[in-house]
Enzyme design. Structure first.
Site, PDB file in Angstrom:
ATOM      1  N   GLU A   1     -20.586 -13.012  -4.690  1.00 41.22           N
ATOM      2  CA  GLU A   1     -19.582 -14.045  -4.949  1.00 41.22           C
ATOM      3  C   GLU A   1     -20.134 -15.444  -4.717  1.00 41.22           C
ATOM      4  O   GLU A   1     -19.799 -16.381  -5.451  1.00 41.22           O
ATOM      5  CB  GLU A   1     -18.342 -13.806  -4.087  1.00 41.22           C
ATOM      6  CG  GLU A   1     -17.636 -12.480  -4.349  1.00 41.22           C
ATOM      7  CD  GLU A   1     -17.216 -12.317  -5.799  1.00 41.22           C
ATOM      8  OE1 GLU A   1     -16.972 -13.334  -6.469  1.00 41.22           O
ATOM      9  OE2 GLU A   1     -17.153 -11.159  -6.263  1.00 41.22           O
TER      10      GLU A   1
ATOM     11  N   ASP B   1     -18.700  -8.428 -15.246  1.00 43.77           N
ATOM     12  CA  ASP B   1     -19.378  -9.683 -15.596  1.00 43.77           C
ATOM     13  C   ASP B   1     -20.259  -9.499 -16.822  1.00 43.77           C
ATOM     14  O   ASP B   1     -20.297 -10.354 -17.723  1.00 43.77           O
ATOM     15  CB  ASP B   1     -20.219 -10.174 -14.415  1.00 43.77           C
ATOM     16  CG  ASP B   1     -19.374 -10.437 -13.180  1.00 43.77           C
ATOM     17  OD1 ASP B   1     -18.188 -10.780 -13.344  1.00 43.77           O
ATOM     18  OD2 ASP B   1     -19.897 -10.306 -12.058  1.00 43.77           O
TER      19      ASP B   1
ATOM     20  N   THR C   1      12.684 -15.572 -27.368  1.00 43.97           N
ATOM     21  CA  THR C   1      14.088 -15.170 -27.246  1.00 43.97           C
ATOM     22  C   THR C   1      14.924 -16.280 -26.625  1.00 43.97           C
ATOM     23  O   THR C   1      16.059 -16.539 -27.044  1.00 43.97           O
ATOM     24  CB  THR C   1      14.185 -13.894 -26.399  1.00 43.97           C
ATOM     25  OG1 THR C   1      13.374 -12.871 -26.993  1.00 43.97           O
ATOM     26  CG2 THR C   1      15.624 -13.411 -26.310  1.00 43.97           C
TER      27      THR C   1
END
Length: 625
Positions: A435, A511, A216
């Site tokens: 982690e 995962d 746009t």
């Protein structure tokens, strides 16, 4: 004519005219309805009326339900007797009494203005109904013309001034698209340059690309550079409940555009009316409103000539694969311009444009931010700058700093911090090992990006922790080895849970999903399987910019043997990545414990401290084939 020379109004003459008109009105009313201004008869008690009847003083009477009006006999040389009135009382003997006394009596005549009242009773209700209907039309039609404007185009006309003008300098990251549209500007500014040589000015330009890439904004920039009128409308505004309204609006839009030529018509979300008619679910020759609108649009694009009115139609869509082939043929949307996500230099230019709108700290490194935001669209980067400015204001800083941008990136990628979500010690420990497992495997896999941060602070809707990997450069091709490295990195968290606790949890669900999808694409789309060979078993989805939707990997119709072979290959790739992750973590078990203990104390490790720890990781020895 100036104000001083303007003739003054003659107030006496104006007042005289008003009195003349009012007097004439009263005269005409008195002429045709004299009873309106006649004096009302004297009202007397009913008992006096009976006495006068008994005494023979009444000459004639008109008896009504609400009033008895009677005339007395003339006295002392009078020509007519007095006229009196009284309120009747229920008296069945009144007619015999009047007859016995020689009184002429009859029912009361209809009132002189009865026809006038009847006229009002027939005229006033319709006028009230018409007034209410006009009010409904004015409020229900969505515009000053109300519902009567149902066939009028709802396109907004933008005539920009210098303060709000948008040009190509305000658009960055889509240099190829800008170069293509600069020619459109030349068409609008100097069409004779092309028509004199016999070239045909394109009637339509289709901007395709993912959401937020600036389609746009590019259309507005073309209008701003060319200095022409800009009609903007969404595809959904053509189709409404009323049959034929969409086609009528298309006709009205092009008629308005021809009057203001040269100009640009911009249709956003063209797929709302331009979907292919082959699969719309209607029988051939159906009376589908959307199909009528599309047919009218095709007709209008064929109808106007470049020499008569330079009207160029710009349209934008995220789903070009769903458009009707008649829209895409030469002579209608002659050109398709890809407006893709920006690369690293493009992201840097976009950040520079939006960064000038906020107060940046002199130490802000926009190139580092651009490097950490691969895959971000122009809208994402604008939102990123705004989020960083909001964070700086929330922390009562005068300028936006580099840490504000770092936090804004994490908010956009991973979501808001959920400080209210408190994990117990066991869950916190599992998340920490999970982690760190991702980080260790990712640091040793060449196919993954650089591990920039490890956090066990919950973010977003489901993330209990996250490992942030940042690519060092934009990548457009991935090798088979790099894809396998990504799968191993994705399974590093689950592998860490197995190595440390000997069990697994639900934390690796996302995962596993991503690893399985990637392995399946390797087999069915990329042909990276020695068993199945270089064949594509996934259906071609076209140029979809909105993701794969509900079906992650739609397969072709294959035999049971082939399907089993695909499943076996996918399982083998994922299992190989799983074993690679376990082997890496077992070899770096001590480092896994060291990093986990540290992150349990600080909850976040990033920067040079994290890099020093990950540099101690030892990779696997290459296996001879």
């Amino acid at each position: 004519m100036s104000v001083k020379n303007r003739p003054q109004r003659s107030w006496p003459r104006l007042i005289g005219n008003i009195f003349l008109i009012v007097g004439t009105g009263f005269f005409l009313i008195n002429l045709f309805f004299p009873q309106l201004f006649a004096p009302a008869p004297t009202r007397v008690p009913y008992s006096l009326f009976l006495d006068q009847v008994n005494d023979g003083e009444v000459a004639r009477a008109f008896v009504g339900q609400d009033q008895i009006r009677y005339q007395l006999k003339p006295e002392n040389g009078e020509e007519y007797g007095s006229i009196l009135s009284t309120t009747p009382i229920f008296d069945l003997e009144l007619p015999q009494r009047l007859e016995s006394k020689g009184v002429e009596f009859a029912a009361a005549p209809p009132k002189g203005n009865n026809w006038f009242g009847s006229l009002l009773s027939w005229v006033i209700p319709p006028l009230i109904f018409v007034g209410i209907w006009q009010l409904f039309l004015g409020r229900g039609g969505g515009g000053p013309q109300g519902a009567l404007s149902i066939n009028k185009s709802k396109a907004k006309v933008y005539v920009e001034d210098d303060a709000t003008k948008v040009g190509f300098a305000d658009v960055a990251g889509v240099e190829e698209a800008k170069a293509e549209l600069e020619e459109i500007v030349e068409f609008l500014k100097n069409p004779q340059r092309y028509t004199n040589i016999g070239a045909r000015i394109p009637k339509g330009v289709l901007l395709v690309g993912p959401p937020g890439t600036g389609k746009t904004l590019l259309a507005k920039a073309v209008a701003g550079e060319a200095g022409v009128s800009f009609f903007s409308i969404s595809g959904s505004e053509f189709v409404e409940l009323f049959v034929g309204a969409g086609a009528a609006r298309v006709r009205d839009l092009f008629e308005q555009a021809k009057k203001k030529a040269p100009c640009i018509i911009f249709i956003d979300e063209l797929d709302a009316i331009g979907k292919s008619r082959a699969g719309n679910g209607f029988m051939a020759g159906g009376n589908d409103e959307r199909e009528q609108t599309l047919n009218q649009l095709l007709t209008e694009m064929d109808g106007f000539a470049a020499g008569d009115a330079t009207v160029i139609v710009l349209a934008a869509t995220n789903r070009p694969e769903t458009l009707d082939p008649a829209l895409l043929r030469p002579g209608r949307f002659d050109r398709q311009v890809l407006v893709d996500r920006p690369d690293l230099p493009g992201r840097l230019k976009i950040l520079d444009i939006y960064g000038r709108k906020v107060k940046l700290d002199p130490g802000v490194d926009l190139k580092a931010i651009a490097t950490r935001t691969p895959g971000f669209s122009g809208a994402d980067l604008a939102n990123l700058v705004n989020e960083a400015a909001l964070l700086a204001a929330r922390n009562q800083r005068e300028t936006v700093t580099q840490p504000d941008f770092a936090e804004a990136i994490e908010r956009v990628v991973a979501g808001l911090e959920k400080k209210s979500r408190v994990l117990n010690e066991k869950e916190k420990t599992i998340v920490a090992y999970h982690e760190v497992g991702h980080a260790l495997v990712g640091a040793l896999m060449p196919g993954g990006g650089k591990v920039a941060k490890i956090s066990i602070v919950p973010r977003g809707m489901a993330a209990l922790g996250y490992t942030l990997q940042m690519p060092t450069e934009d990548r457009f091709l991935m090798s088979e080895a790099e894809l396998r490295d990504q799968i191993a990195t994705l399974l590093g968290g689950r592998a860490a849970e197995e190595v440390v606790f000997g069990s697994i949890t639900t934390g690796a669900a996302n995962d596993l999903q991503r690893a399985t999808d990637l392995a399946e694409r390797m087999v069915t789309t990329y042909g990276m399987s020695k068993v199945l060979g270089p064949l594509a078993y996934e259906k071609g989805g076209g140029n979809s910019f909105l993701g794969e939707g509900g079906m992650m990997n739609p397969r072709r119709n294959v035999s049971d043997t082939t399907a089993q072979a695909i499943d076996g290959e996918v399982k083998e790739i994922v299992e190989q990545g799983h074993q690679t992750a376990i082997a890496i973590l077992q070899k770096n078990r001590d480092l896994l414990e060291t990093i986990t203990r540290q992150i349990l104390e600080t909850e976040v490790i990033e920067g040079e401290a994290l890099q020093k720890l990950l540099d101690q990781a030892q990779g696997l020895e290459p296996v001879a084939v």
